[in-house]
Design a protein around this motif. Structure first.
Motif, PDB file in Angstrom:
ATOM      1  N   ILE A 154       0.722  -1.172  -0.124  1.00 30.80           N
ATOM      2  CA  ILE A 154       0.065   0.040   0.044  1.00 30.80           C
ATOM      3  C   ILE A 154       0.808   1.116  -0.018  1.00 30.80           C
ATOM      4  CG2 ILE A 154      -1.990  -1.151   1.098  1.00 30.80           C
ATOM      5  CD1 ILE A 154      -1.355   0.211   3.640  1.00 30.80           C
TER       6      ILE A 154
ATOM      7  N   LYS B  66       0.419   4.104  -2.689  1.00 35.85           N
ATOM      8  CA  LYS B  66      -1.042   3.807  -3.479  1.00 35.85           C
ATOM      9  C   LYS B  66      -1.877   4.935  -3.241  1.00 35.85           C
ATOM     10  CE  LYS B  66      -0.965  -0.421  -4.858  1.00 35.85           C
ATOM     11  NZ  LYS B  66       0.066  -0.520  -6.094  1.00 35.85           N
TER      12      LYS B  66
ATOM     13  N   LYS C 232      -5.296   6.638  -2.023  1.00 37.35           N
ATOM     14  CA  LYS C 232      -6.256   6.606  -1.347  1.00 37.35           C
ATOM     15  C   LYS C 232      -7.505   6.402  -2.262  1.00 37.35           C
ATOM     16  CE  LYS C 232      -4.303   7.265   2.857  1.00 37.35           C
ATOM     17  NZ  LYS C 232      -4.317   8.087   4.252  1.00 37.35           N
TER      18      LYS C 232
ATOM     19  N   GLN D  13      -9.183   1.920   3.020  1.00 41.21           N
ATOM     20  CA  GLN D  13      -9.156   3.131   2.471  1.00 41.21           C
ATOM     21  C   GLN D  13      -8.622   2.915   1.030  1.00 41.21           C
ATOM     22  OE1 GLN D  13      -6.764   5.886   4.563  1.00 41.21           O
ATOM     23  NE2 GLN D  13      -5.260   4.154   5.059  1.00 41.21           N
ATOM     24  N   PHE D  14      -8.462   2.123   0.644  1.00 37.01           N
ATOM     25  CA  PHE D  14      -7.658   1.762  -0.867  1.00 37.01           C
ATOM     26  C   PHE D  14      -8.764   1.420  -1.938  1.00 37.01           C
ATOM     27  CE2 PHE D  14      -4.371   1.772   2.035  1.00 37.01           C
ATOM     28  CZ  PHE D  14      -3.550   2.841   1.519  1.00 37.01           C
ATOM     29  N   SER D  15      -9.992   1.262  -1.559  1.00 40.54           N
ATOM     30  CA  SER D  15     -11.045   0.853  -2.764  1.00 40.54           C
ATOM     31  C   SER D  15     -12.440   1.163  -2.457  1.00 40.54           C
ATOM     32  CB  SER D  15     -10.840  -0.715  -3.096  1.00 40.54           C
ATOM     33  OG  SER D  15     -11.431  -1.055  -4.045  1.00 40.54           O
TER      34      SER D  15
ATOM     35  N   ASP E  81      -4.145  -0.885   7.826  1.00 40.82           N
ATOM     36  CA  ASP E  81      -5.311  -0.535   7.409  1.00 40.82           C
ATOM     37  C   ASP E  81      -5.511  -0.305   6.002  1.00 40.82           C
ATOM     38  OD1 ASP E  81      -7.702   0.979   7.225  1.00 40.82           O
ATOM     39  OD2 ASP E  81      -7.006   2.853   7.854  1.00 40.82           O
TER      40      ASP E  81
END
Length: 148
Positions: free
Chosen positions: A16, A19, A21, A132-134, A129
């Motif tokens: 991540i 990446k 958000k 928050q990435f998709s 965590d």
């Protein structure tokens, strides 16, 4: 904490890093539950007759392909939630690049991602965590309740 958890946490931290958000919409969140009929599923399975890909990989590829076609904010990352067919403690992120020239290549790329991600499924959610990435998620093998 076991070595497996530590290694999985490191894997996800690295994955991540850098990446973007996901941009979440303000307002109503919509959900769609669909069941793939057995006849349609068998058609998907025929696509991979020369490959030893799992059903999960095929459905993940199809789902990602469809999302990519209809949603411009899809970043190629989707959440996979636990179900009775996919035993997980926490959800996982699949990063499926839809820039393949053929659907067979997409299946092969997805298979590689699935193997890698599932080998690191035992991460500690309090330390990593992934939420928050998709904006996109799916649950494979969950029974759909009848609306009758």
């Amino acid at each position: 904490m076991s070595n497996t958890h530590i290694l999985s946490n490191i894997f996800w931290q690295n994955k991540i890093t850098n990446k973007g958000k996901a941009v979440f919409s303000i307002g109503e969140i919509k959900s769609l539950k669909k069941e793939i009929l057995k006849d349609n599923f068998e058609s998907f399975i025929k696509i991979s007759k020369n490959n030893s890909l799992s059903k999960f990989t095929i459905i993940s590829s199809v789902f990602s392909f469809v999302i990519n076609k209809y949603f411009e904010n899809y970043q190629g990352i989707m959440k996979v939630y636990p179900s009775h067919s996919v035993e997980l403690e926490n959800f996982l992120l699949l990063e499926i690049q839809n820039n393949s020239t053929t659907f067979k290549e997409l299946l092969q790329n997805t298979a590689t991602e699935v193997k890698e991600v599932f080998s690191h499924k035992n991460y500690t959610s309090s330390e990593v965590d992934l939420e928050q990435f998709s904006n996109f998620s799916f649950q494979f093998g969950q029974k759909v309740e009848s609306l009758d």
